[in-house]
Design an enzyme around this catalytic site. Structure first.
Site, short mmCIF file in Angstrom:
data_model
loop_
_atom_site.label_atom_id
_atom_site.label_comp_id
_atom_site.label_asym_id
_atom_site.label_seq_id
_atom_site.Cartn_x
_atom_site.Cartn_y
_atom_site.Cartn_z
N GLU A 148 5.07 15.53 5.65
CA GLU A 148 6.36 15.47 5.82
C GLU A 148 7.06 16.69 5.65
OE1 GLU A 148 4.42 13.41 4.07
OE2 GLU A 148 4.54 11.55 5.02
N HIS B 30 6.07 2.93 -1.42
CA HIS B 30 6.65 2.57 -0.19
C HIS B 30 7.96 2.07 -0.22
CE1 HIS B 30 2.37 2.68 0.49
NE2 HIS B 30 2.68 3.29 1.75
#
Length: 330
Positions: free
Chosen positions: A54, A123
């Site tokens: 990321e 998540h």
């Protein structure tokens, strides 16, 4: 009028913006594999798979934006943004200011958020308040396919970085795009009045905006008219619409899934208390998830997220407190 899911609306808007502006590109883990239609339409240079990092994805997007491109980056799940905070917050959010306006950072950061899919705390964590607190960033969380469509178009055309958070439980729910919605953009920084009312204002966004509508419908059967405001944009925050509503109703309940501490709801409540305290007929109330990690168990997820029954009970309590106060002073 066209019916489509929020996910379909999102990628229709992206495709149209890529067609309109050759500088728009999509980057992310697996995006070229998942969206072969975009690769075929716009080429591999503009739809690019990235490494499973990321920080690299966000850093490349910042560089691309500073170089004149308009990148859209798909970061998958919101908690993964923690790996990309430096590029998003310290670079994209600050360098336009630090460069004296010499650079623009027209980038959109997509991420999925919210409980409801049983994918667990790593998540599902709602991090929107982190980015609202970061100077230079704009933050949106739509609740309808029409707003997914119109807000993404506005975000791509904006010269500032926009964090675009998708509530996972909404992505595959269908909704209508009217001819008017398809023709225009949804302005960033403008709330939507989803239901007018005169007795209490319910302020929310993303999935809990729908929960407020369910509660308002049932309350109306009891003679209580709740006005439902969907913020849509968390930064800029449309406090003008909120304050005008609270001045009319005299009561406010703020509802969201994110935790209560230093939240968007806390900011709305504080500004209402500071700016229209004289109009309040009862204390401001907030409903949120508890300050704990998101559970993976479906029954626990339902207990974790504010439900319509809680909203109804809170509104009834506010009206009861208000009625007693009026009797005691009459």
């Amino acid at each position: 009028m066209t019916t489509m899911t929020a996910h379909e609306a999102l990628y229709r808007a992206l495709s149209e913006e890529m067609q309109r502006d050759a500088r728009v590109m999509l980057m992310g883990e697996g995006v070229a594999t998942l969206h072969r239609d975009l690769v075929e339409a716009f080429g591999a240079e503009r739809v690019r798979n990235t490494p499973l990092s990321e920080a690299i994805v966000a850093g490349c997007a910042v560089g691309a934006a500073a170089s004149g491109l308009r990148p859209v980056v798909d970061m998958l799940y919101a908690p993964f943004l923690t790996y990309a905070m430096d590029a998003i917050v310290n670079s994209a959010g600050k360098l336009r200011y630090m460069s004296g306006g010499q650079f623009a950072f027209p980038m959109v950061v997509l991420a999925n958020t919210g409980a409801g899919w049983g994918v667990g705390a790593q998540h599902s964590h709602n991090l929107e308040a982190w980015f609202v607190h970061s100077p230079g960033l704009k933050v949106v969380m739509p609740s309808t396919p029409a707003d997914f469509y119109g807000l993404l178009k506005s975000a791509i055309r904006d010269d500032n970085p926009v964090v675009f958070l998708n509530d996972m439980t909404l992505l595959h729910q269908p909704g209508d795009l009217t001819d008017e919605a398809e023709a225009g953009l949804v302005p960033i920084g403008r709330a939507a009045v989803r239901r007018p009312g005169s007795d209490v204002t319910l302020v929310s966004y993303a999935k809990t905006a729908h929960t407020c509508l369910v509660a308002a419908h049932t309350l109306a059967q009891q003679g209580i008219e709740a006005e439902v405001l969907d913020l849509r944009s968390l930064k800029p925050l449309d406090m003008g619409t909120v304050l005008a509503s609270v001045r009319r109703t005299g009561r406010l309940v703020v509802v969201h899934e994110a935790g209560p501490l230093c939240s968007v709801g806390a900011e709305v409540a504080a500004q209402v208390a500071e700016r229209v305290f004289d109009a309040l007929k009862a204390p401001v109330r907030r409903l949120s998830s508890p300050d704990v990690p998101t559970p993976a168990s479906h029954p626990l997820e339902q207990a974790f997220v504010p439900q319509a029954a809680q909203i109804m009970q809170t509104v009834q309590e506010l009206l009861g407190v208000s009625a007693e106060a009026q009797l005691s002073t009459s």
